[in-house]
Design a protein around this motif. Structure first.
Motif, PDB file in Angstrom:
ATOM      1  N   GLY A  77      -1.715  24.616  12.150  1.00  0.00           N
ATOM      2  CA  GLY A  77      -2.058  23.249  12.493  1.00  0.00           C
ATOM      3  C   GLY A  77      -1.019  22.274  11.966  1.00  0.00           C
ATOM      4  N   LEU A  78      -1.151  21.026  12.365  1.00  0.00           N
ATOM      5  CA  LEU A  78      -0.184  19.986  11.995  1.00  0.00           C
ATOM      6  C   LEU A  78      -0.907  18.765  11.465  1.00  0.00           C
ATOM      7  N   PHE A  79      -0.304  18.144  10.460  1.00  0.00           N
ATOM      8  CA  PHE A  79      -0.873  16.943   9.847  1.00  0.00           C
ATOM      9  C   PHE A  79       0.287  16.080   9.371  1.00  0.00           C
ATOM     10  N   TRP A  80       0.624  15.066  10.147  1.00  0.00           N
ATOM     11  CA  TRP A  80       1.707  14.143   9.774  1.00  0.00           C
ATOM     12  C   TRP A  80       1.111  12.925   9.078  1.00  0.00           C
ATOM     13  N   ILE A  81       1.730  12.539   7.968  1.00  0.00           N
ATOM     14  CA  ILE A  81       1.222  11.389   7.218  1.00  0.00           C
ATOM     15  C   ILE A  81       2.338  10.383   6.936  1.00  0.00           C
ATOM     16  N   GLU A  82       1.899   9.153   6.729  1.00  0.00           N
ATOM     17  CA  GLU A  82       2.769   8.101   6.226  1.00  0.00           C
ATOM     18  C   GLU A  82       2.180   7.619   4.898  1.00  0.00           C
ATOM     19  N   VAL A  83       2.978   7.628   3.851  1.00  0.00           N
ATOM     20  CA  VAL A  83       2.550   7.165   2.537  1.00  0.00           C
ATOM     21  C   VAL A  83       3.358   5.916   2.188  1.00  0.00           C
ATOM     22  N   SER A  84       2.665   4.839   1.848  1.00  0.00           N
ATOM     23  CA  SER A  84       3.329   3.571   1.530  1.00  0.00           C
ATOM     24  C   SER A  84       3.012   3.160   0.103  1.00  0.00           C
ATOM     25  N   ALA A  85       3.997   2.551  -0.537  1.00  0.00           N
ATOM     26  CA  ALA A  85       3.826   2.064  -1.902  1.00  0.00           C
ATOM     27  C   ALA A  85       4.281   0.617  -1.995  1.00  0.00           C
ATOM     28  N   THR A  86       3.559  -0.182  -2.751  1.00  0.00           N
ATOM     29  CA  THR A  86       3.964  -1.561  -3.035  1.00  0.00           C
ATOM     30  C   THR A  86       4.129  -1.720  -4.544  1.00  0.00           C
ATOM     31  N   GLY A  87       5.015  -2.634  -4.920  1.00  0.00           N
ATOM     32  CA  GLY A  87       5.245  -2.919  -6.324  1.00  0.00           C
ATOM     33  C   GLY A  87       5.513  -4.394  -6.534  1.00  0.00           C
ATOM     34  N   PRO A 129      -7.061   6.807  -6.020  1.00  0.00           N
ATOM     35  CA  PRO A 129      -7.053   6.062  -7.288  1.00  0.00           C
ATOM     36  C   PRO A 129      -5.691   5.482  -7.660  1.00  0.00           C
ATOM     37  N   MET A 130      -4.636   5.813  -6.929  1.00  0.00           N
ATOM     38  CA  MET A 130      -3.287   5.377  -7.307  1.00  0.00           C
ATOM     39  C   MET A 130      -3.062   3.921  -6.909  1.00  0.00           C
ATOM     40  N   GLU A 131      -2.743   3.091  -7.880  1.00  0.00           N
ATOM     41  CA  GLU A 131      -2.530   1.674  -7.621  1.00  0.00           C
ATOM     42  C   GLU A 131      -1.276   1.476  -6.768  1.00  0.00           C
ATOM     43  N   GLY A 132      -1.405   0.615  -5.754  1.00  0.00           N
ATOM     44  CA  GLY A 132      -0.272   0.291  -4.899  1.00  0.00           C
ATOM     45  C   GLY A 132       0.038   1.324  -3.835  1.00  0.00           C
ATOM     46  N   ILE A 133      -0.797   2.344  -3.680  1.00  0.00           N
ATOM     47  CA  ILE A 133      -0.547   3.425  -2.718  1.00  0.00           C
ATOM     48  C   ILE A 133      -1.568   3.366  -1.590  1.00  0.00           C
ATOM     49  N   THR A 134      -1.077   3.398  -0.369  1.00  0.00           N
ATOM     50  CA  THR A 134      -1.913   3.570   0.818  1.00  0.00           C
ATOM     51  C   THR A 134      -1.312   4.689   1.657  1.00  0.00           C
ATOM     52  N   TRP A 135      -2.139   5.306   2.473  1.00  0.00           N
ATOM     53  CA  TRP A 135      -1.621   6.350   3.347  1.00  0.00           C
ATOM     54  C   TRP A 135      -2.422   6.374   4.636  1.00  0.00           C
ATOM     55  N   ARG A 136      -1.828   6.949   5.669  1.00  0.00           N
ATOM     56  CA  ARG A 136      -2.507   7.061   6.962  1.00  0.00           C
ATOM     57  C   ARG A 136      -2.057   8.330   7.671  1.00  0.00           C
ATOM     58  N   VAL A 137      -2.933   8.794   8.558  1.00  0.00           N
ATOM     59  CA  VAL A 137      -2.605   9.944   9.409  1.00  0.00           C
ATOM     60  C   VAL A 137      -1.809   9.454  10.608  1.00  0.00           C
TER      61      VAL A 137
END
Length: 410
Positions: free
Chosen positions: A182-192, A304-312
């Motif tokens: 199977g396949l699972f592509w993600i985008e992980v974004s961080a702000t500071g 729980p990680m501050e400043g981290i968002t992610w999406r499929v």
């Protein structure tokens, strides 16, 4: 029964018709394929353009007797041509040298399409030998996940469906591929928080946050996998032959989650604390791990990680047809007869449109040519192997459709 020169010429005509994706315009290749299909006696053809330049073709050959329907599936789009990659032959020239035919997309998968069309033509000329129907489905969109190709055909064209499917995508005539990860592509974004690089105490480094998040994503590779016994057994039996063709370590890869972080971006200068960073990752899932489990774990670890968002970005489940299913057995028998060696059945690391057919409950196998130079310069297939694949497609269809007592297609 098979006509070697016709098969080679069909492959050359398809290779000469450019169909790189991106941009995804396959109209030239569709025209070439349509002309080849029109040479098949009594074939019923339909053309479906699902977006500008994305053309899908369906050809149906009826025996005139009740029975099952076998689908030959293929995709017309290819990787980008890559004229600057250092080709030693014209990438669309379909040049024949030293028993090989070269060109962009010849292995992935215009040779496989030519093999299926040739098999369909031979069977159309010998309808007395089989029952039911043969359907040739050629998709204009596979490299972009098939939403406007095989997925659209399955949802909208009844004759694109069948009791089993054979795909001529890249592989090996001695290795029957009955499933894929199977396949699972993600985008992980961080702000500071931006600051001067000498005053790090005044800022928050988004790249540091992203690094920590990606370390957590990498932990997916340690997830336990409950591999079904029939798949684990097949992978073990196939290991020596399959790894010789696909590389050492394939058996491990097939039974574990893999994570590849493909791109990272962030920051504007070495002397500034970056306020934003982003990464894209490709996660592949073995049978025994669902996309739902991946979502749960990423929510647990990244939430729980501050400043981290992610999406499929996109996802689909691993899939397989039982290695004991008749279509797999018939493909193994055909390989044994044509190749003269004992074949193996195995899972597939990469993706193909068989996953879409399996998702709809249609048993499917990949039987294709070895991917020499796929996506690189001087892509080629061996002419003898091309002929063998065409022979195998013919035998699989002949044997699958010879049982008049089999359940007819829905």
């Amino acid at each position: 029964m098979l006509r070697r020169e016709n098969l080679i010429q069909a492959t050359q005509r398809l290779v000469a018709a450019a169909s790189p994706n991106p941009p995804g315009d396959v109209s030239q290749a569709a025209d070439a394929a349509l002309a080849l299909l029109m040479e098949i006696p009594d074939i019923q053809l339909s053309r479906h353009e699902t977006a500008p330049g994305i053309v899908n073709l369906v050809g149906v050959i009826k025996s005139g007797k009740p029975g099952k329907r076998l689908v030959f599936n293929g995709h017309l789009d290819t990787y980008p041509i890559g004229e600057n990659l250092g080709w030693t032959v014209p990438p669309l020239g379909a040049v024949i040298q030293e028993g090989r035919i070269y060109g962009r997309g010849v292995s992935d998968m215009k040779a496989g399409i030519a093999a299926s069309i040739t098999a369909a033509c031979v069977l159309a000329e010998h309808k007395h030998l089989w029952c039911g129907e043969i359907s040739v489905t050629l998709a204009g969109d596979e490299e972009s996940m098939g939403h406007l190709g095989s997925r659209w055909l399955l949802d909208n064209v009844e004759s694109a469906r069948g009791d089993a499917m054979v795909c001529g995508d890249v592989g090996s005539p001695s290795i029957i591929r009955f499933g894929e990860k199977g396949l699972f592509w993600i985008e992980v974004s961080a702000t500071g928080k931006a600051a001067h690089g000498a005053h790090v105490h005044k800022g928050i480094n988004a790249i540091d946050r992203l690094r920590a998040a990606l370390d957590a994503v990498q932990r997916l590779e340690d997830l336990p996998v409950d591999t079904p016994d029939e798949i684990a057994h097949a992978i073990k039996l196939a290991s020596a032959v399959s790894e010789a063709a696909s590389g050492a370590g394939e058996s491990h890869t097939l039974q574990h989650v893999t994570v590849n972080i493909g791109t990272i971006s962030g920051g504007v200068s070495p002397n500034l604390v970056p306020s934003e960073a982003k990464a894209l990752g490709d996660i592949r899932l073995p049978v025994g791990v669902s996309t739902g489990l991946i979502i749960d774990k990423l929510n647990e670890w990244l939430g729980p990680m501050e400043g981290i968002t992610w999406r499929v970005v996109q996802r689909y489940e691993p899939s397989f047809t039982s290695p004991d299913h008749p279509i797999v057995t018939l493909a193994m028998n055909a390989s044994r007869e044509v190749m003269g060696v004992e074949p193996v059945a195995n899972m597939r690391v990469g993706a193909s449109d068989t996953r879409l057919y399996r998702a709809d409950g249609i048993p499917s196998v990949v039987v294709g040519c070895t991917p020499n130079g796929m996506g690189a310069a001087d892509e080629y297939v061996e002419l003898d192997e091309l002929l063998n694949v065409a022979r195998m497609h013919t035998l699989i269809a002949l044997d699958f459709l010879s049982d008049i007592n089999g359940a007819p297609h829905a």
